[in-house]
Write an enzyme that holds these catalytic residues in place. Structure first.
Site, PDB file in Angstrom:
ATOM      1  CB  SER B  50     -13.099  -8.054  26.390  1.00  0.00           C
ATOM      2  OG  SER B  50     -11.987  -7.335  26.858  1.00  0.00           O
ATOM      3  CE  LYS B 169     -11.696  -3.593  21.159  1.00  0.00           C
ATOM      4  NZ  LYS B 169     -12.026  -4.961  21.610  1.00  0.00           N
ATOM      5  CB  SER B 171     -13.332  -0.474  24.379  1.00  0.00           C
ATOM      6  OG  SER B 171     -12.829  -1.369  23.415  1.00  0.00           O
ATOM      7  N   GLY B 194     -13.256   0.428  19.737  1.00  0.00           N
ATOM      8  CA  GLY B 194     -13.839  -0.832  20.166  1.00  0.00           C
ATOM      9  C   GLY B 194     -15.313  -0.665  20.486  1.00  0.00           C
TER      10      GLY B 194
END
Lengths: 299, 299, 299, 299
Positions: B50, B169, B171, B194
């Site tokens: 991202s 991961k 986030s 994350g």
């Protein structure tokens, strides 16, 4: 490049993209659908919008699909290409591609992945850059149920001044927002609703038409509704709106694109499969859908 | 293809992609950044996540960027490629491409455009199909602040059984969620946070590392924090976490990727421009950012 | 009236209010619960917080319940009264009432009905007016899962300067937010988490304690967790946190207050009924709950 | 107790409660407002709804205010009392009180503090219990912008069968939802919109009237709009709807109750202060508001 040459008045189905069970695009199925829809008095088609699973297609697949669609759509009907991407540069490239394949206009969804950064300022900048760079007129497209970005009234009104931005498809369903846009924007800015559930209300308040998933399976009902409102036959329009309400809900918010495609299959169109990760409806959902279509007089 | 061969322990910067003012990717800038980061004891890099503005790159651009990055990343450090796309088939194609370009593993974000359709069932189906079809191990990636899809505990735990899904991961920033995943998943399933704001907490509760935007500008602080926790020096870890908190907030949630890139420029890295529609920070925001970097001891 | 006289360190159960099947408050049941809880080394009790169904009680019922509770709570343990109301004036009146009934401090939830109007400015004004007007210290209380208002870091830090605002209960579950508050607020401002799922993390980062629904059914586990962290026994703390995670989820977010009260009944406490419109858990949910309690070693 | 005796057709202002600067209710101001409004052909008044800051009043204050209002409202106009509380038992008690003070009907907002527990099942149970226990008919009231609970179509349709539940005020603004409720509910179930921004659309689709904050400052425009739609003069109705759109937005979503009260002051009504924690509009906002009123032809 003038706004006045292109009328968006009327009903536009945002056509689904038929896939085989293996996920390949099936042009023949799409052609058969277009041949069926061409019998109705539709103003044109949105090709590769949200309902067309555009986010699941590669750019090459988009080019081929637009080419096929253009050849199957009569010249006197509009082909509006869903061409919005996340970046400004890719949106420009894809819109130019759509123009080369014969699109009359492009529908440009708001970028949205970095939604905190998609301020009014950023979106106005984006749309102006696109509108400046492409050879066909563009429509703004706000669809917060998918993007979680709601293009604001102020941004829309500012963008409506641009000579190459001819209109808006708003799928948020707020008629209060439509009212305010129509009040503030220049008179030749054309507003379409993307929500069949508010089609009557939107037309009454000054929208010129609709891009309606429902029009894929009930084109005549959508056209009837449109004509009733234009002719001032409100009670007749209410009757159609009310009868179609549950059909529309079932084939959009409730069962999504898989539901719409299944309904197409049931009604003699070629829905085909969705691409993964979208899953087909369960047997229970299919049966509910069938009952809704029966109750709506379509099956 | 076994889980045990690849350790995700430690700190991974999700590296930004430097663009020129005209929007072209600048490989030389990226190489200079990697040369600087290689001096630190980082476990590897996430390339085109991202933070790397992956949604703004074409597939060809991705291939070239991974190739460049692999050549600049030492063989004993991991290159994790951000490879998730909306469709299962494109995710597979792009992950295979990343593998060919030398990625050790792929980070696969949840599809999200049709978020109402992204049920646990659909997401489990998607990830299994991807994991079955690609030659490198994959990490699940849940980032609801961008996708508005929060991959659920049950789905994660189910997917953790797959031999080619080696980790996650997350986030979202919920340490309660991390705790429950670590409790339920197989012991060799590796959880990364994350969110630098919860790095200490996540490590304490059993996460093996972090993919931290903050590590692009403060790699040593992130490594220190990691080592303190591993060594049981909690008070020292708290001191680092607390000192870095405002820096992290400013370069992620507050000023986004434009803020992170600006901070990189200020600190001797090559941030470069973002691609449109992301806008650069205002002068006022730049000044605030500078003060935050000074207060955090980085500038 | 000084901040330093009242320590909030440790574990506070926010006690439920037991009702008969007809909806009457049962003081005898509450007394039996308090007698059981008094055997544990709890720092005190929150009486008529969110878990106490305070929004379902009249002011007279609150007065009586506080009086009963005070008589059943040892003098060396704190009674913190949940006293926040929508209006500033009623919050002041109810807090004064709580003080008269023996409360040591008041927990003041953010007003929230007109949430668009609950700006930082409005909330700071509200809390200062309350703190100025009442004879006992107050704690700020942010619980966005119920109120949809998240009291911001800036507002909290500004309010922390007030001599009669001694602390904060934050139930939002963001440890990044807690970190930043602790960094910025005066050293004697005491932060409590309201989320057992982040108790370990919050304590590690400088919170002084917790107001934990879980402490109603697992007081010793919560106390153990607290002591482990204070003594630096992080691995032991992690073990308790992990074991309690599913119990906490089941008796808060998953099955709500009806779930917590049912768990109390199963464990020898007096949960009693909830008031309508809260409904008791289904048989299926009760069975799930029982299994969670067994797995957590409580049953 | 029959549904058919009470018509809800027409326009109802949800009247604000005037407060002095010190926060005391000012009955004389309210009487002067009612005397002014009584000159218009309004169907009645909602007294102590959301716009009346009901959540800031004690039960005694409510009783007094209803008594005053009843004495100032002609017998041939309805007084609908905002009587909903969080608990079923308090809602029943307050509704009975309203009936004693002369209310013709009660408007019962959805309980909402424990919104995760406010399932359709819980809400249906709540409303049936209230409707069974009170001597006046009730209206369901869904206002998600304040409560974050959206009373669902299925629950509404189920409740519409109850002989003492005569209608619904829906302030969510979804005309698609209204369409579906009207389609499914018994013919004598009366739907009111609480959103002036969709008044035209709602009336067109079968709503019988509106509870409109706008009617406090523009009663004649609201009545005109109503009459135009009833008489089939859609273009005239559109003109009024469009002209009033910005006035409505400014005095509801944009500037809230403080904005509405300020507009009342500007227009010769007695707005008075709000109760804290609501703050008065800034000078800048007041000026914007004044310009909106001028543009709307009210000032």
């Amino acid at each position: 490049m003038t706004n006045t040459s292109l009328s968006l008045a009327g009903v536009f189905p945002p056509i689904p993209t038929p896939f085989s069970q293996e996920g390949a695009i099936d042009h023949a199925m799409a052609r058969r659908n277009l041949a069926l829809w061409n019998r109705f008095d539709l103003a044109g088609y949105v090709v590769l919008g949200s309902t067309g699973e555009a986010v699941y297609l590669t750019t090459d697949e988009k080019a081929d699909f637009w080419e096929m669609a253009r050849s199957a759509i009569p010249a006197d009907r509009l082909m509006i290409a869903g061409a919005g991407c996340e970046s400004t540069r890719e949106t420009i490239a894809v819109t130019r591609l759509a123009a080369r394949q014969g699109a009359d206009a492009a529908l440009v969804v708001t970028p949205h992945y970095y939604d905190a950064g998609m301020t009014s300022q950023a979106l106005v900048h984006h749309y102006r850059a696109v509108a400046d760079a492409v050879p066909i007129p563009i429509l703004l497209y706000s669809v917060p149920q998918f993007t979680h970005v709601d293009l604001g009234i102020d941004a829309i009104v500012a963008l409506a001044e641009h000579p190459n931005i001819i209109g808006l498809k708003d799928s948020g369903g707020s008629v209060a927002k439509l009212t305010e846009i129509i009040r503030q924007a220049p008179e030749d800015f054309q507003v379409l609703t993307g929500s069949a559930g508010v089609f009557l209300a939107a037309l009454t308040l000054g929208a010129v038409g609709g891009v309606l998933a429902l029009a894929n399976i009930a084109p005549q009902a959508c056209i009837d509704l449109y004509r009733h409102v234009v002719a001032g036959r409100i009670q007749e329009a209410v009757a159609v709106q009310t009868r179609m309400a549950p059909v529309n809900a079932a084939t959009t918010s409730r069962f999504g694109i898989p539901g719409l495609k299944t309904a197409m299959d049931m009604l003699g169109y070629e829905g085909g499969a969705t691409r993964s990760p979208l899953l087909p409806p369960s047997e229970v959902d299919r049966e509910t859908l069938r009952q809704v279509l029966v109750a709506g007089g379509l099956l």
